[in-house]
Motif scaffolding. Structure first.
Motif, PDB file in Angstrom:
ATOM      1  N   ASP A   1      48.012  58.822 104.001  1.00  0.00           N
ATOM      2  CA  ASP A   1      49.104  58.342 103.523  1.00  0.00           C
ATOM      3  C   ASP A   1      50.131  59.605 103.414  1.00  0.00           C
TER       4      ASP A   1
ATOM      5  N   THR B   1      50.545  56.171 107.611  1.00  0.00           N
ATOM      6  CA  THR B   1      51.607  55.738 107.041  1.00  0.00           C
ATOM      7  C   THR B   1      52.421  56.731 106.586  1.00  0.00           C
TER       8      THR B   1
ATOM      9  N   ARG C   1      46.684  60.362  99.507  1.00  0.00           N
ATOM     10  CA  ARG C   1      47.890  60.646  99.754  1.00  0.00           C
ATOM     11  C   ARG C   1      47.882  62.170  99.798  1.00  0.00           C
TER      12      ARG C   1
END
Length: 338
Positions: free
Chosen positions: A19, A70, A270
């Protein structure tokens, strides 16, 4: 696309970053009290900000070579980029196509939601801390609540589902609105998420004792609504930051993000790219890895990918807020990206 060896962005603690959070600017058109001072901040010089072409190249490298699935576009306020639709379209054209999300304060979204959706934007998170115009003005130092609400409506209208609303409760300011915000979210068909205030303000004035915790937010909501955690939803949480609870008797969900009191660092997937081309492994990181210099000095994609991979390899196991040695990062949230 030529076949390449995929080298996931893995760290030494068993986590893999998929992400990517991309800050497009450090500028914002609000001056929220928990983020920056009334006079604003010294903004990054324009020549230090990555261009769309540079952003797209780094995002492409992340998607094609490093397993990014993403991409979330953040700020500052990303809607201040006039070329945002072009960037979204460029990301949507990548193979494999990543999911594309936007985190925004909603100002200006009413007139741009349709174009962003057409360009390929999938989802949007909108920050909204109050439904009271005077409280909004007090918190943000701007009289723009109507613009934010119009942005929420436009996002729903063009199908940017689910529209998620990020709310920070502050004691003595808006904490009594918790249940009212849930009622509004249910009526509007959006998903409300309460986020604990984090030590990322430019003034370094965060005080944990003044923070409304996720547990307190749940108690405030429970004064009017019964909440239940569905086992299948909890099991499917994965790396998502929000714990989701259903309002009993309805299909509506409310999220609680306990980034301070119940950190989810062990499942973090992330990685962050700042507007000036720095890789950050955590919101609270005190170190960065420069990709802009490599990008602008003519480095090949493979070299940039390797630098990126090495940067993520050094990711720390957690944010360390509870450690006595914790120091707030030098960059505020507006310069890091959410």
């Amino acid at each position: 696309m030529a076949e390449r060896t995929l080298l996931p962005l893995a760290d030494r603690h068993g986590r893999v970053a998929t992400d990517l959070r991309v800050s497009l600017t450090d500028r914002c058109n609000l001056r929220c009290t928990y983020c920056m001072p009334a006079e604003g901040l010294p903004w990054l010089p324009k020549d230090e900000i990555l261009s769309n072409d540079e952003l797209l190249r780094l995002i492409r490298i992340g998607v094609e070579r490093l397993g990014i699935t993403t991409v979330r576009l953040t700020g500052g306020e990303p809607l201040l980029r006039p070329d945002l639709e072009d960037l979204v379209a460029g990301i949507a054209a990548l193979e494999p196509r990543p999911g594309i999300a936007l985190t925004s304060n909603g100002i200006g979204l009413a007139r741009r939601a349709e174009g962003l959706a057409a360009a390929g934007l999938n989802r949007v998170n909108i920050s909204l801390d109050t439904l009271q115009p005077e409280v909004f003005r007090q918190l943000s130092r701007r009289n723009r609540l109507g613009d934010v609400l119009a942005g929420v409506a436009a996002a729903r209208l063009v199908g940017l589902d689910p529209v998620k609303i990020n709310t920070v409760l502050m004691r003595g300011v808006n904490h009594t609105e918790a249940a009212d915000l849930v009622a509004w979210a249910m009526k509007e068909g959006v998903q409300l998420r309460f986020i604990e205030q984090m030590p990322l303000d430019a003034q370094h004035g965060w005080d944990r004792s003044e923070m409304v915790t996720a547990a307190e937010a749940m108690e405030l909501v429970a004064e009017r609504f019964e909440l239940a955690e569905d086992a299948e939803v909890a099991a499917a949480r994965g790396s998502a930051p929000a714990e989701l609870f259903r309002v009993v008797g309805t299909p509506h969900q409310v999220g609680f993000i306990a980034a301070v009191t119940r950190p989810f660092c062990g499942n973090c997937d992330r990685v962050r790219l700042t507007a000036d081309g720095q890789i950050r492994n955590c919101l609270f990181a005190r170190t960065e890895s420069d990709l802009r210099a490599a990008l602008r000095s003519g480095a090949e994609d493979a070299e940039i990918a390797e630098r990126w991979r090495i940067a993520v390899l050094g990711k720390l196991p957690g944010h360390g807020i509870d450690d006595p040695s914790f120091l707030q990062p030098d960059r505020p949230m507006s310069a890091i990206g959410g």
